[in-house]
Motif scaffolding. Structure first.
Motif, short mmCIF file in Angstrom:
data_model
loop_
_atom_site.label_atom_id
_atom_site.label_comp_id
_atom_site.label_asym_id
_atom_site.label_seq_id
_atom_site.Cartn_x
_atom_site.Cartn_y
_atom_site.Cartn_z
N ALA A 65 67.09 61.16 68.84
CA ALA A 65 68.49 61.23 68.44
C ALA A 65 69.04 59.83 68.15
O ALA A 65 69.82 59.64 67.21
N ALA A 66 68.61 58.86 68.94
CA ALA A 66 69.07 57.48 68.72
C ALA A 66 68.57 56.94 67.38
O ALA A 66 69.29 56.26 66.67
N LYS A 67 67.33 57.26 67.05
CA LYS A 67 66.77 56.80 65.78
C LYS A 67 67.53 57.41 64.60
O LYS A 67 67.89 56.72 63.65
N HIS A 99 66.22 61.81 73.56
CA HIS A 99 67.21 60.74 73.41
C HIS A 99 66.73 59.71 72.38
O HIS A 99 67.52 59.27 71.53
N ALA A 100 65.46 59.36 72.42
CA ALA A 100 64.93 58.36 71.49
C ALA A 100 64.99 58.87 70.05
O ALA A 100 65.35 58.12 69.13
N GLU A 135 79.00 60.61 61.96
CA GLU A 135 78.34 59.58 62.77
C GLU A 135 78.86 59.60 64.20
O GLU A 135 78.08 59.41 65.15
N ALA A 194 70.63 58.62 64.63
CA ALA A 194 71.99 58.08 64.60
C ALA A 194 72.00 56.66 64.04
O ALA A 194 72.90 56.30 63.29
N PHE A 195 70.98 55.86 64.37
CA PHE A 195 70.93 54.49 63.87
C PHE A 195 70.72 54.46 62.36
O PHE A 195 71.39 53.69 61.65
N GLY A 252 71.15 60.86 76.41
CA GLY A 252 70.81 59.75 77.28
C GLY A 252 71.29 59.99 78.71
O GLY A 252 70.60 59.62 79.67
N MET A 296 76.42 60.03 67.43
CA MET A 296 76.39 59.08 68.54
C MET A 296 76.78 59.74 69.87
O MET A 296 76.22 59.43 70.91
N THR A 317 73.77 61.61 71.03
CA THR A 317 72.79 60.66 71.55
C THR A 317 73.18 60.21 72.96
O THR A 317 72.33 60.13 73.85
N ALA A 318 74.45 59.94 73.16
CA ALA A 318 74.92 59.53 74.48
C ALA A 318 74.73 60.64 75.50
O ALA A 318 74.31 60.39 76.64
#
Length: 98
Positions: free
Chosen positions: A18-20, A15-16, A61, A22-23, A72, A65, A68-69
């Motif tokens: 994927a979040a990075k 998750h971390a 995007e 996506a950000f 999570g 996201m 990523t969700a």
């Protein structure tokens, strides 16, 4: 703050990461959109090509996201995790089969 001690570390790491990703992609998309908006002040018409590129990047995007969700959600909701492959039982040898 949630206690993540019981969460599987591999789901938190996925998750971390994927979040990075996506950000970073969201920042790039935001920069492109800001440049187009700034240039659009002097140029009243945005070309269809630029609008199409921004649309495609926005949809990409959205997918990032959403992924990523979902990753999570895997941290605290084991019912939505992908099925774990079951370990296969060792195959019977010829002597055991007799």
């Amino acid at each position: 703050m949630m206690d993540l001690s019981a969460a599987d570390e591999k789901f938190v790491d996925a998750h971390a990461k994927a979040a990075k990703t996506a950000f970073i992609c969201m920042c790039i998309l935001g920069g492109i959109a800001l440049v187009v908006a700034w240039l659009g002040r002097k140029l009243p018409h945005i070309s269809r090509g630029v609008a199409a590129i921004i649309l495609v990047l926005s949809l990409a995007e959205l997918v990032l996201m959403g992924r990523t969700a979902n990753l999570g959600g895997n941290i605290r909701h084991p019912e939505i995790r992908p099925a774990q492959p079951e370990t296969a039982a060792p195959s019977a040898t010829k002597e055991e089969a007799k």
